[in-house]
Design a protein around this motif. Structure first.
Motif, short mmCIF file in Angstrom:
data_model
loop_
_atom_site.label_atom_id
_atom_site.label_comp_id
_atom_site.label_asym_id
_atom_site.label_seq_id
_atom_site.Cartn_x
_atom_site.Cartn_y
_atom_site.Cartn_z
N GLY A 91 33.36 44.21 37.68
CA GLY A 91 32.52 43.02 37.71
C GLY A 91 33.05 41.87 36.87
N THR A 92 34.38 41.82 36.68
CA THR A 92 34.97 40.74 35.88
C THR A 92 35.96 39.94 36.71
N PHE A 93 36.17 38.72 36.26
CA PHE A 93 37.18 37.81 36.79
C PHE A 93 38.30 37.84 35.76
N LEU A 217 37.94 45.88 44.59
CA LEU A 217 38.87 45.16 43.73
C LEU A 217 39.73 44.22 44.57
N LEU A 218 39.87 42.97 44.13
CA LEU A 218 40.78 42.03 44.77
C LEU A 218 41.96 41.78 43.84
N VAL A 219 43.17 41.91 44.38
CA VAL A 219 44.40 41.67 43.63
C VAL A 219 45.05 40.43 44.25
N LEU A 220 45.02 39.32 43.52
CA LEU A 220 45.42 38.03 44.08
C LEU A 220 46.55 37.41 43.26
N ASP A 221 47.67 37.17 43.92
CA ASP A 221 48.82 36.55 43.25
C ASP A 221 48.85 35.06 43.62
N THR A 248 35.37 42.95 41.55
CA THR A 248 36.31 42.68 40.46
C THR A 248 37.52 41.95 41.02
N VAL A 249 37.93 40.89 40.33
CA VAL A 249 39.10 40.11 40.74
C VAL A 249 40.12 40.10 39.61
N ILE A 250 41.37 40.44 39.92
CA ILE A 250 42.48 40.21 38.99
C ILE A 250 43.44 39.27 39.69
N LEU A 251 43.75 38.16 39.02
CA LEU A 251 44.60 37.16 39.66
C LEU A 251 45.62 36.62 38.67
#
Length: 314
Positions: A91-93, A217-221, A248-251
């Motif tokens: 649940g974090t950006f 989970l989203l993994v965004l470059d 959850t997003v990690i970018l």
């Protein structure tokens, strides 16, 4: 309704096809785990139908969405990633920042399963990525750095491909394609070949494809690179709503202002190592995030010797 299981027949016979559950079109883009426990990843489908979709049962979101421990990747004699530890709560950006060549893309590629780490462990939603690679890939949506797609497909065909690849029923794919096209302002472009798309439109349709199966989970470059301000605002609104409902997003991003404004936590990677990690306030201290980033990355370059640039050729 629960899926009926027929009793064993006295002689082997071909099983009759099981009808797909009737799905009511949805108008919200939420991660699968935000739904009630009685539903599966498919909107409105009963939990028993998840077997038909080959979707692993996953508990409600809690704890850490992503954990890296001692992750290392070398290319020849170069340590692209050197023993990284990261913990991304659900649940974090989460922002990953660093100079060019710092190891951000390599790190995200290993999380996405596009590269295999030389050492270390990666757990996604509590699942070991090395032991169960297919299971963790079902939990993720990925937007890679260098966009590669099938140029001869239309936008609608591309999203359909993404959906059926994720084992969604065609009716669900069509419904979600319409929702995503409307949300990303792509309705007028879906009938055109993606080879005709601008860089920003291509990024939006690829992000829509990463969301179509409602991942955890989203993994965004670099999701905002080459995207105009209006499209950036649309993407940011969609991602913020996704996170607000438990996704959850990690970018990675070079836009420090954007990271400072939207991210819950941030990690600064330099030369393959994490030099600072925590909430944005913890990492930046008394500085702006950009100032802190420049400080950790080694400061400004030496411009001595470029005095000739101050005079101009005739």
């Amino acid at each position: 309704a629960p899926v009926a299981i027929a009793p064993a027949a006295p002689a082997p016979v071909a099983p009759e096809p099981v009808a797909e559950p009737e799905v009511e079109p949805t108008r919200t883009l939420l991660p699968a785990h935000a739904a009630a426990d009685t539903t599966s990843a498919v909107d409105g489908a009963p939990a028993a139908a998840s077997v038909l979709l080959d979707t692993p049962p996953v508990p409600a979101a809690a704890g850490d969405a992503l954990v890296l421990r001692g992750v290392t990747k070398r290319f020849g004699s170069t340590h692209a990633v050197d023993g990284i530890d990261l913990t991304v709560p659900a649940g974090t950006f989460y922002g990953l920042v660093g100079p060019n060549g710092a190891g951000k893309t390599t790190t995200l590629s290993m999380i996405a399963g596009l590269l295999e780490p030389d050492r270390g462990t990666i757990h996604i939603g509590g699942v070991d990525a090395a032991a169960k690679p297919l299971a963790v890939k079902r939990l993720m949506g990925v937007l890679p750095d260098r966009l590669r797609t099938f140029d001869r497909l239309t936008g609608r065909q591309l999203l359909y491909y993404y959906g059926v690849l994720r084992k969604l029923p065609p009716a669900v794919v069509e419904s979600r394609t319409a929702d995503l096209a409307r949300a990303f302002d792509l309705e007028d472009a879906l009938g055109r070949s993606v080879s005709d798309y601008s860089a920003g439109m291509l990024k939006k349709v690829m992000l829509a494809g990463a969301l179509i199966h409602s991942p955890r989970l989203l993994v965004l470059d670099e999701p905002f690179e080459a995207v105009d301000p209006v499209s950036s605002a649309i993407i940011l609104d969609i991602l913020s709503t996704y996170v607000a409902h438990g996704g959850t997003v990690i970018l990675s991003s070079h836009g420090m202002d954007l990271v400072e404004r939207v991210c819950t936590r941030v990690a600064v990677i330099v030369a393959g190592q994490v030099l600072a990690e925590g909430t944005v306030a913890e990492v930046r201290g008394e500085l702006t995030l950009e100032q802190r980033f420049v400080e950790l990355a080694g400061g400004l370059s030496d411009v001595e010797g470029l005095e000739w640039l101050h005079t101009f050729s005739d």
